[in-house]
Design a protein around this motif. Structure first.
Motif, short mmCIF file in Angstrom:
data_model
loop_
_atom_site.label_atom_id
_atom_site.label_comp_id
_atom_site.label_asym_id
_atom_site.label_seq_id
_atom_site.Cartn_x
_atom_site.Cartn_y
_atom_site.Cartn_z
N ARG A 17 39.10 42.27 32.91
CA ARG A 17 37.69 42.26 32.50
C ARG A 17 36.88 41.20 33.23
N CYS A 20 35.88 43.39 36.30
CA CYS A 20 35.13 44.61 35.99
C CYS A 20 33.63 44.37 36.08
N CYS A 64 37.60 52.77 40.87
CA CYS A 64 36.98 51.54 40.36
C CYS A 64 36.42 50.71 41.52
#
Ligand code: SF4
Length: 74
Positions: A17, A20, A64
């Motif tokens: 995270r 991200c 991603c």
């Protein structure tokens, strides 16, 4: 292809995270595996991927944009 599978290997999902950027590609690609929290960052709904879902998860990893996702061999 069979969903789930029992005798196959299980893969672990790792979502960073801190890396991200909340692009949501993973959520669109594998909505049963990934979600986004209130902060827009990735949340994993399951930790281990059954063989039948591996393709979608691998696609999420590839798509991603911040390379926040990894799949580890158990
Ligand atoms: S695709 Fe990557 S950057 Fe986008 S929400 Fe998923 S983990 Fe985060």
């Amino acid at each position: 292809m069979e969903e789930g599978g029992t005798g196959g290997c299980r893969m672990k999902i790792v979502a960073d995270r801190a890396v991200c950027v909340g692009a949501g590609m993973c959520v669109m690609t594998a909505p049963e595996v990934f979600d986004q929290g209130d902060d827009g960052l990735v949340v994993t709904l399951i930790e281990e991927v059954a063989a039948g879902r591996l393709d979608a998860v691998r696609r999420s990893v590839a798509l991603c944009p911040s390379k926040a996702l990894r799949v580890l061999d158990d």
